[in-house]
Design an enzyme around this catalytic site. Structure first.
Site, short mmCIF file in Angstrom:
data_model
loop_
_atom_site.label_atom_id
_atom_site.label_comp_id
_atom_site.label_asym_id
_atom_site.label_seq_id
_atom_site.Cartn_x
_atom_site.Cartn_y
_atom_site.Cartn_z
N HIS A 68 -16.52 30.15 48.98
CA HIS A 68 -15.88 28.84 48.89
C HIS A 68 -15.28 28.69 47.50
O HIS A 68 -14.16 28.25 47.35
CB HIS A 68 -16.91 27.75 49.19
CG HIS A 68 -16.32 26.39 49.39
ND1 HIS A 68 -15.33 26.14 50.30
CD2 HIS A 68 -16.59 25.20 48.77
CE1 HIS A 68 -14.99 24.85 50.26
NE2 HIS A 68 -15.74 24.27 49.33
N GLU A 115 -23.76 28.11 45.37
CA GLU A 115 -23.24 29.02 46.38
C GLU A 115 -23.58 30.48 46.09
O GLU A 115 -24.02 31.22 46.98
CB GLU A 115 -21.72 28.88 46.50
CG GLU A 115 -21.11 29.89 47.46
CD GLU A 115 -19.60 29.83 47.56
OE1 GLU A 115 -19.04 30.58 48.38
OE2 GLU A 115 -18.98 29.04 46.80
N HIS A 128 -7.86 24.20 45.94
CA HIS A 128 -8.69 23.80 47.07
C HIS A 128 -7.83 23.04 48.07
O HIS A 128 -7.43 21.90 47.83
CB HIS A 128 -9.83 22.90 46.56
CG HIS A 128 -10.92 22.70 47.55
ND1 HIS A 128 -10.75 22.93 48.90
CD2 HIS A 128 -12.21 22.27 47.40
CE1 HIS A 128 -11.89 22.66 49.52
NE2 HIS A 128 -12.79 22.28 48.64
#
Length: 415
Positions: A307, A318, A341
């Site tokens: 991500h 993460e 993003h």
């Protein structure tokens, strides 16, 4: 219940990287991100600190005006991506005729975004703020509603199967793929259109700006975002859309469709902990659920598309979650270092990039990351840097995590 095999037979993308794999690969190998200084945001003054974004700069193609009048920009991005996906899958012919299977009831759609179009929402705001209804019209709600892309696409292509709207912020695209995979795997549909889209607005960037999570490297747009780097200062918002055509293997084989990859695993869950702070334990569980669903070992996976938003807590949680599942330094990189993003679109765009890298054998690096600036708090993984890397692998993973504590993991296999 026995699972049916699910394959990908088409894809369409509207992205700052490009609109097809040839363009995307060229951009990726150029080793420069798509981030620019948004001069038009200067009007917000000191109230908004960031000026960085990665917009989709091409002009959107023209479609039937009568059929698109209920579409805002987010739906138009989704429409262009979906049209390209259907053409790639051989479901739209040279004359523009859509194959009967799309409207047969055995084809459904799963699509999402963070929100509807901003201009439509502004029409509501104008009414409430000024006691003036003059800007409201018959399409205001349809353009503003969160399910606008899914609903508009279903009408445009006369899709009569199941509809699943995945408006789960940054996991909208990946959940759409996962839920579509399940619909086909367990026999509810033979084909699904899966995707996510997001139009760029200053408000999206300001959301993260108010959380001190948006990059303010305004003088050096090409230096941000910088996932996993100790010099990272936040994310950059991007724009785009992505659509995949998912199909039951035997169905695709019978019609002679080209297959680009097989989906073999999907995991999703919620943190149940905090609305914005990631939870490493439940993130890891989502990855484990996907691996369990695929019936494989973590050792079988040769690459992970992270991500990788370039936020402090997010990157650390993460990567440590990933390390705890793999127990080895698995190769990993972040497409968001190129695109920023793209919110509701990122899961689908990143999945398609991951699949093509698997098929080509070359994997892009994380930009703005070096051995010297790697954050020591991030998990001990094999971070791809520099010029990228040649990797031979038949199985890859793509992960996304969202506000609200939503976690997703997808596993693809070469076919």
């Amino acid at each position: 219940m026995n699972k049916r095999r699910v394959v990908i037979t088409g894809a369409g993308v509207c992205s700052s990287l490009g609109d097809n794999w040839e363009e995307i690969l060229k951009t990726l190998k150029g080793l420069e991100n798509c981030v620019v200084y948004m001069k038009e945001w200067d009007r917000f003054g000191d109230g908004m600190n960031t000026r960085l974004a990665a917009p989709y700069t091409k002009e959107l193609r023209k479609f039937d005006r009568k059929k698109t009048r209920s579409m805002g920009r987010v739906s138009r991005l989704a429409l262009q991506a979906t049209d390209d996906a259907l053409k790639m899958a051989g479901l739209i012919d040279a004359e523009g005729n859509v194959a009967d299977v799309v409207s047969s009831g055995r084809c459904g759609i799963s699509y999402g975004s963070c929100m509807g179009s901003m201009d439509a929402n502004m029409e509501f705001c104008w009414m409430m703020e000024n006691s003036d209804c003059s800007r409201m019209n018959a399409t205001t709600y349809v353009r503003a509603m969160p399910q606008t892309a899914a609903s508009n696409l279903s009408v445009y292509y006369k899709i009569r199967g199941r509809i699943i709207t995945t408006n789960t912020a940054c996991t909208s695209g990946s959940q759409s793929i996962g839920y579509s995979y399940e619909q086909i795997a367990y026999g509810f549909q033979d084909m699904m259109l899966a995707g996510g889209a997001e139009e760029l607005t200053a408000a999206d960037s300001d959301i993260f700006d108010t959380l001190f999570a948006a990059s303010t490297k305004n003088d050096t747009p090409k230096k941000s975002p910088s996932p996993f780097s100790k010099e990272r200062d936040g994310l950059v918002i991007g724009e785009g859309a992505g659509t995949l055509v998912l199909e039951e293997y035997e169905h695709a084989k019978a019609r002679g469709a080209k297959m680009y990859a097989e989906i073999i695993g999907f995991g999703t869950n919620q943190d149940g902990n905090h609305i914005t702070t990631p939870n490493q334990e439940t993130m890891a569980k989502a990855l484990s659920l996907a691996i369990e669903d695929a019936g494989i070992s973590p050792d079988d996976i040769g690459y992970v598309n992270a991500h990788g938003t370039s936020t402090g807590h997010g990157d650390v949680a993460e990567t440590n979650a990933t390390e705890s599942v793999f127990h080895r330094a698995v190769p990993i990189s972040s497409t968001k270092s190129y695109t920023g993003h793209t919110l509701g679109a990122c899961g689908t765009i990143e999945a398609w990039v991951t699949i093509n890298m698997m098929n080509s054998g070359w994997f892009h690096p994380t930009l703005n990351l070096t051995k010297e600036n790697l954050d020591p708090e991030c998990g001990k993984l094999d971070y791809i840097m520099g010029d990228g890397r040649e990797i031979k692998t038949d199985i890859v993973m793509s992960n996304n995590f969202a506000f609200g504590g939503v976690n997703t993991s997808l596993i693809f296999k070469k076919i």
